[in-house]
Design a protein around this motif. Sequence first.
Motif, PDB file in Angstrom:
ATOM      1  N   ILE A 111       0.843  -1.243  -0.174  1.00  0.00           N
ATOM      2  CA  ILE A 111       0.252  -0.031   0.175  1.00  0.00           C
ATOM      3  C   ILE A 111       0.833   1.131   0.132  1.00  0.00           C
ATOM      4  N   PRO A 112       0.533   2.198  -0.884  1.00  0.00           N
ATOM      5  CA  PRO A 112       1.305   3.510  -0.995  1.00  0.00           C
ATOM      6  C   PRO A 112       1.482   4.087   0.452  1.00  0.00           C
ATOM      7  N   GLY A 113       2.523   4.520   0.819  1.00  0.00           N
ATOM      8  CA  GLY A 113       2.704   5.344   2.182  1.00  0.00           C
ATOM      9  C   GLY A 113       1.942   6.283   2.431  1.00  0.00           C
ATOM     10  N   ARG A 114       1.917   6.621   3.621  1.00  0.00           N
ATOM     11  CA  ARG A 114       1.440   8.139   4.265  1.00  0.00           C
ATOM     12  C   ARG A 114       2.644   8.692   4.841  1.00  0.00           C
ATOM     13  N   ALA A 115       3.160   9.999   4.432  1.00  0.00           N
ATOM     14  CA  ALA A 115       4.393  10.730   4.955  1.00  0.00           C
ATOM     15  C   ALA A 115       4.143  12.025   4.766  1.00  0.00           C
ATOM     16  N   THR A 116       4.699  13.005   5.682  1.00  0.00           N
ATOM     17  CA  THR A 116       4.475  14.454   5.446  1.00  0.00           C
ATOM     18  C   THR A 116       5.966  14.961   5.746  1.00  0.00           C
ATOM     19  N   PHE A 117       6.081  16.001   4.726  1.00  0.00           N
ATOM     20  CA  PHE A 117       7.565  16.660   5.061  1.00  0.00           C
ATOM     21  C   PHE A 117       7.218  18.134   5.238  1.00  0.00           C
ATOM     22  N   VAL A 118       7.832  19.036   6.037  1.00  0.00           N
ATOM     23  CA  VAL A 118       7.782  20.188   6.033  1.00  0.00           C
ATOM     24  C   VAL A 118       8.906  20.914   5.369  1.00  0.00           C
ATOM     25  N   ILE A 119       9.056  21.572   4.254  1.00  0.00           N
ATOM     26  CA  ILE A 119      10.195  21.977   3.581  1.00  0.00           C
ATOM     27  C   ILE A 119      10.432  23.612   3.924  1.00  0.00           C
ATOM     28  N   ASP A 120      11.565  23.881   4.222  1.00  0.00           N
ATOM     29  CA  ASP A 120      11.358  25.588   4.389  1.00  0.00           C
ATOM     30  C   ASP A 120      11.930  26.289   2.907  1.00  0.00           C
ATOM     31  N   LYS A 121      11.701  27.577   2.957  1.00  0.00           N
ATOM     32  CA  LYS A 121      11.939  28.119   1.741  1.00  0.00           C
ATOM     33  C   LYS A 121      13.126  27.785   1.014  1.00  0.00           C
ATOM     34  N   SER A 122      14.379  27.520   1.796  1.00  0.00           N
ATOM     35  CA  SER A 122      15.534  27.399   1.051  1.00  0.00           C
ATOM     36  C   SER A 122      15.633  25.881   0.444  1.00  0.00           C
ATOM     37  N   GLY A 123      14.586  25.027   0.885  1.00  0.00           N
ATOM     38  CA  GLY A 123      14.466  23.974   0.151  1.00  0.00           C
ATOM     39  C   GLY A 123      14.892  22.844   0.918  1.00  0.00           C
ATOM     40  N   GLU A 124      15.199  23.185   2.439  1.00  0.00           N
ATOM     41  CA  GLU A 124      15.646  22.045   3.136  1.00  0.00           C
ATOM     42  C   GLU A 124      14.514  21.468   4.046  1.00  0.00           C
ATOM     43  N   ILE A 125      14.334  20.067   4.300  1.00  0.00           N
ATOM     44  CA  ILE A 125      13.545  19.448   4.761  1.00  0.00           C
ATOM     45  C   ILE A 125      13.843  19.737   6.363  1.00  0.00           C
ATOM     46  N   LYS A 126      12.585  20.114   6.971  1.00  0.00           N
ATOM     47  CA  LYS A 126      12.655  20.575   8.377  1.00  0.00           C
ATOM     48  C   LYS A 126      11.980  19.480   9.269  1.00  0.00           C
ATOM     49  N   TYR A 127      11.155  18.743   8.589  1.00  0.00           N
ATOM     50  CA  TYR A 127      10.293  17.770   9.550  1.00  0.00           C
ATOM     51  C   TYR A 127       9.959  16.645   8.625  1.00  0.00           C
ATOM     52  N   ALA A 128       9.782  15.450   9.078  1.00  0.00           N
ATOM     53  CA  ALA A 128       9.629  14.290   8.378  1.00  0.00           C
ATOM     54  C   ALA A 128       8.795  13.305   9.242  1.00  0.00           C
ATOM     55  N   PHE A 129       7.426  12.743   8.880  1.00  0.00           N
ATOM     56  CA  PHE A 129       6.646  12.246   9.833  1.00  0.00           C
ATOM     57  C   PHE A 129       6.055  11.291   8.903  1.00  0.00           C
ATOM     58  N   ASN A 130       6.292   9.933   9.503  1.00  0.00           N
ATOM     59  CA  ASN A 130       5.583   8.835   8.672  1.00  0.00           C
ATOM     60  C   ASN A 130       4.666   8.016   9.685  1.00  0.00           C
ATOM     61  N   SER A 131       3.300   7.906   9.252  1.00  0.00           N
ATOM     62  CA  SER A 131       2.415   7.142  10.063  1.00  0.00           C
ATOM     63  C   SER A 131       1.248   6.786   9.300  1.00  0.00           C
ATOM     64  N   GLN A 132       0.782   5.696   8.978  1.00  0.00           N
ATOM     65  CA  GLN A 132      -0.215   5.043   8.234  1.00  0.00           C
ATOM     66  C   GLN A 132      -1.441   5.328   8.961  1.00  0.00           C
TER      67      GLN A 132
END
Length: 156
Positions: A111-132
């Motif tokens: 099953i395709p995953g569920r994940a969320t990324f917060v990316i700041d305006k410089s293009g850097e990932i600041k947060y990554a969360f994975n929970s189905q």
Amino acid sequence: MLQPGTAAPDFELKNAQGETFRLADLRNRKNVVLYFYPKNDTRGCTAEACSFRDQFEIFQEQGAEVVGVSSDNSASHQKFSAKYQLPFTLLSDPGGRVAKMYGVPKTLGLIPGRATFVIDKSGEIKYAFNSQLKPLEHVQNALKILQQLPAASTEQ
């Protein structure tokens, strides 16, 4: 899965209207909440999308663009977006190419995953969360992280 401190991979995908969306177009302009979800019109995905919708003004106040990604096609995204009045961008990722770039894990390997990324305006990932199993936590967690980042430019 990509971790905070990593540069967000750039990509191009089609939105619900069939237009090309490029992550790079938002760089230096907006923070981005990029969320991957399994399928349009399923219980958890609908709850998650509606939660992003209901908090959309707050995301905008934080200078953030909300972008949802699934392997559903553009026509499916159009119907899903219209049915629930979703004010944010939905992108079609056929074959899960971009999900793979971000290392979004599949559930039970299928099953395709569920994940969320917060990316700041410089293009850097600041947060990554994975929970189905906890789709609504993605929205609240993303908001908390955005509130800690400098607001992005509101210029279009």
